[in-house]
Design a protein around this motif. Structure first.
Motif, PDB file in Angstrom:
ATOM      1  N   THR A   7       8.245  -5.223  -2.153  1.00  0.00           N
ATOM      2  CA  THR A   7       7.778  -5.623  -3.467  1.00  0.00           C
ATOM      3  C   THR A   7       6.953  -6.894  -3.328  1.00  0.00           C
ATOM      4  N   LEU A   8       5.773  -6.907  -3.924  1.00  0.00           N
ATOM      5  CA  LEU A   8       4.868  -8.038  -3.759  1.00  0.00           C
ATOM      6  C   LEU A   8       4.753  -8.921  -5.000  1.00  0.00           C
ATOM      7  N   ARG A   9       5.389  -8.559  -6.074  1.00  0.00           N
ATOM      8  CA  ARG A   9       5.241  -9.373  -7.288  1.00  0.00           C
ATOM      9  C   ARG A   9       6.211 -10.543  -7.282  1.00  0.00           C
ATOM     10  N   PRO A  10       5.782 -11.640  -7.942  1.00  0.00           N
ATOM     11  CA  PRO A  10       6.694 -12.782  -8.082  1.00  0.00           C
ATOM     12  C   PRO A  10       7.870 -12.385  -8.956  1.00  0.00           C
ATOM     13  N   PRO A  11       9.004 -12.949  -8.825  1.00  0.00           N
ATOM     14  CA  PRO A  11       9.404 -13.976  -7.885  1.00  0.00           C
ATOM     15  C   PRO A  11       9.920 -13.401  -6.568  1.00  0.00           C
ATOM     16  N   ILE A  12       9.890 -12.075  -6.422  1.00  0.00           N
ATOM     17  CA  ILE A  12      10.411 -11.463  -5.199  1.00  0.00           C
ATOM     18  C   ILE A  12       9.585 -11.906  -3.991  1.00  0.00           C
ATOM     19  N   THR A  13       8.284 -11.869  -4.123  1.00  0.00           N
ATOM     20  CA  THR A  13       7.369 -12.422  -3.122  1.00  0.00           C
ATOM     21  C   THR A  13       6.498 -13.414  -3.877  1.00  0.00           C
ATOM     22  N   PRO A  14       6.810 -14.699  -3.800  1.00  0.00           N
ATOM     23  CA  PRO A  14       6.151 -15.691  -4.638  1.00  0.00           C
ATOM     24  C   PRO A  14       4.633 -15.767  -4.476  1.00  0.00           C
ATOM     25  N   ASP A  15       4.125 -15.587  -3.283  1.00  0.00           N
ATOM     26  CA  ASP A  15       2.692 -15.729  -3.069  1.00  0.00           C
ATOM     27  C   ASP A  15       2.207 -14.710  -2.045  1.00  0.00           C
ATOM     28  N   PRO A  16       2.077 -13.435  -2.469  1.00  0.00           N
ATOM     29  CA  PRO A  16       1.632 -12.433  -1.499  1.00  0.00           C
ATOM     30  C   PRO A  16       0.188 -12.688  -1.079  1.00  0.00           C
ATOM     31  N   GLY A  17      -0.052 -12.640   0.196  1.00  0.00           N
ATOM     32  CA  GLY A  17      -1.399 -12.857   0.704  1.00  0.00           C
ATOM     33  C   GLY A  17      -2.120 -11.547   0.957  1.00  0.00           C
ATOM     34  N   GLU A  18      -3.361 -11.658   1.383  1.00  0.00           N
ATOM     35  CA  GLU A  18      -4.153 -10.472   1.671  1.00  0.00           C
ATOM     36  C   GLU A  18      -3.511  -9.621   2.767  1.00  0.00           C
ATOM     37  N   ASP A  19      -2.870 -10.273   3.730  1.00  0.00           N
ATOM     38  CA  ASP A  19      -2.203  -9.518   4.804  1.00  0.00           C
ATOM     39  C   ASP A  19      -1.050  -8.683   4.258  1.00  0.00           C
ATOM     40  N   ASP A  20      -0.289  -9.247   3.313  1.00  0.00           N
ATOM     41  CA  ASP A  20       0.817  -8.503   2.693  1.00  0.00           C
ATOM     42  C   ASP A  20       0.287  -7.299   1.926  1.00  0.00           C
ATOM     43  N   ILE A  21      -0.779  -7.517   1.175  1.00  0.00           N
ATOM     44  CA  ILE A  21      -1.370  -6.444   0.364  1.00  0.00           C
ATOM     45  C   ILE A  21      -1.932  -5.348   1.266  1.00  0.00           C
ATOM     46  N   ARG A  22      -2.621  -5.741   2.302  1.00  0.00           N
ATOM     47  CA  ARG A  22      -3.209  -4.766   3.240  1.00  0.00           C
ATOM     48  C   ARG A  22      -2.117  -3.962   3.951  1.00  0.00           C
ATOM     49  N   ALA A  23      -1.043  -4.634   4.343  1.00  0.00           N
ATOM     50  CA  ALA A  23       0.062  -3.934   5.024  1.00  0.00           C
ATOM     51  C   ALA A  23       0.694  -2.896   4.099  1.00  0.00           C
ATOM     52  N   ALA A  24       0.882  -3.243   2.838  1.00  0.00           N
ATOM     53  CA  ALA A  24       1.451  -2.302   1.876  1.00  0.00           C
ATOM     54  C   ALA A  24       0.505  -1.121   1.664  1.00  0.00           C
ATOM     55  N   ALA A  25      -0.794  -1.398   1.570  1.00  0.00           N
ATOM     56  CA  ALA A  25      -1.785  -0.336   1.393  1.00  0.00           C
ATOM     57  C   ALA A  25      -1.789   0.603   2.595  1.00  0.00           C
ATOM     58  N   LEU A  26      -1.724   0.037   3.774  1.00  0.00           N
ATOM     59  CA  LEU A  26      -1.707   0.838   4.992  1.00  0.00           C
ATOM     60  C   LEU A  26      -0.474   1.735   5.029  1.00  0.00           C
ATOM     61  N   GLN A  27       0.681   1.190   4.692  1.00  0.00           N
ATOM     62  CA  GLN A  27       1.915   1.980   4.679  1.00  0.00           C
ATOM     63  C   GLN A  27       1.813   3.128   3.670  1.00  0.00           C
ATOM     64  N   TYR A  28       1.241   2.837   2.509  1.00  0.00           N
ATOM     65  CA  TYR A  28       1.084   3.868   1.487  1.00  0.00           C
ATOM     66  C   TYR A  28       0.183   5.000   1.988  1.00  0.00           C
ATOM     67  N   VAL A  29      -0.973   4.640   2.532  1.00  0.00           N
ATOM     68  CA  VAL A  29      -1.918   5.660   3.013  1.00  0.00           C
ATOM     69  C   VAL A  29      -1.309   6.449   4.174  1.00  0.00           C
ATOM     70  N   ALA A  54      -5.695  -1.315  -1.320  1.00  0.00           N
ATOM     71  CA  ALA A  54      -5.530  -2.775  -1.259  1.00  0.00           C
ATOM     72  C   ALA A  54      -6.222  -3.444  -2.441  1.00  0.00           C
ATOM     73  N   GLU A  55      -7.427  -2.996  -2.775  1.00  0.00           N
ATOM     74  CA  GLU A  55      -8.143  -3.560  -3.930  1.00  0.00           C
ATOM     75  C   GLU A  55      -7.390  -3.300  -5.228  1.00  0.00           C
ATOM     76  N   ALA A  56      -6.897  -2.080  -5.400  1.00  0.00           N
ATOM     77  CA  ALA A  56      -6.136  -1.749  -6.602  1.00  0.00           C
ATOM     78  C   ALA A  56      -4.850  -2.564  -6.681  1.00  0.00           C
ATOM     79  N   THR A  57      -4.208  -2.772  -5.545  1.00  0.00           N
ATOM     80  CA  THR A  57      -2.981  -3.567  -5.507  1.00  0.00           C
ATOM     81  C   THR A  57      -3.259  -5.014  -5.883  1.00  0.00           C
ATOM     82  N   ALA A  58      -4.336  -5.582  -5.361  1.00  0.00           N
ATOM     83  CA  ALA A  58      -4.694  -6.966  -5.694  1.00  0.00           C
ATOM     84  C   ALA A  58      -4.979  -7.096  -7.191  1.00  0.00           C
ATOM     85  N   ARG A  59      -5.705  -6.120  -7.761  1.00  0.00           N
ATOM     86  CA  ARG A  59      -5.974  -6.159  -9.216  1.00  0.00           C
ATOM     87  C   ARG A  59      -4.685  -6.057 -10.005  1.00  0.00           C
ATOM     88  N   LEU A  60      -3.796  -5.189  -9.570  1.00  0.00           N
ATOM     89  CA  LEU A  60      -2.504  -5.037 -10.254  1.00  0.00           C
ATOM     90  C   LEU A  60      -1.731  -6.348 -10.228  1.00  0.00           C
TER      91      LEU A  60
END
Length: 77
Positions: A7-29, A54-60
């Motif tokens: 989970t990348l949303r606060p407060p579970i992950t207070p400050d997700p970075g681009e690496d976190d978002i990319r890793a989640a996107a990669l796992q999904y694909v 990754a772009e959609a996740t960042a926008r979300l």
């Protein structure tokens, strides 16, 4: 579905970075496509899908309002 996507949303992950978002996107694909690593003839479409997710996740994450928590991404920190 993908238990390794965290989970990348606060407060579970207070400050997700681009690496976190990319890793989640990669796992999904990977999960959706059924490929851990695509064959050469599928690499371009696989990489495009990771970028799109990754772009959609960042926008979300930028658009989510979690009451009582202000995202560092939204505040520009």
């Amino acid at each position: 579905m993908c238990r390794s996507i965290k989970t990348l949303r606060p407060p579970i992950t207070p400050d997700p970075g681009e690496d976190d978002i990319r890793a989640a996107a990669l796992q999904y694909v990977r999960k959706v496509s059924g490929f851990r690593a695509p064959a050469a003839h599928n690499k371009a479409v696989f990489d495009e899908a990771v970028d799109a997710v990754a772009e959609a996740t960042a926008r979300l994450l930028d658009g989510l309002e979690v009451r009582g928590v202000r995202s560092a991404r939204a505040s520009g920190s």
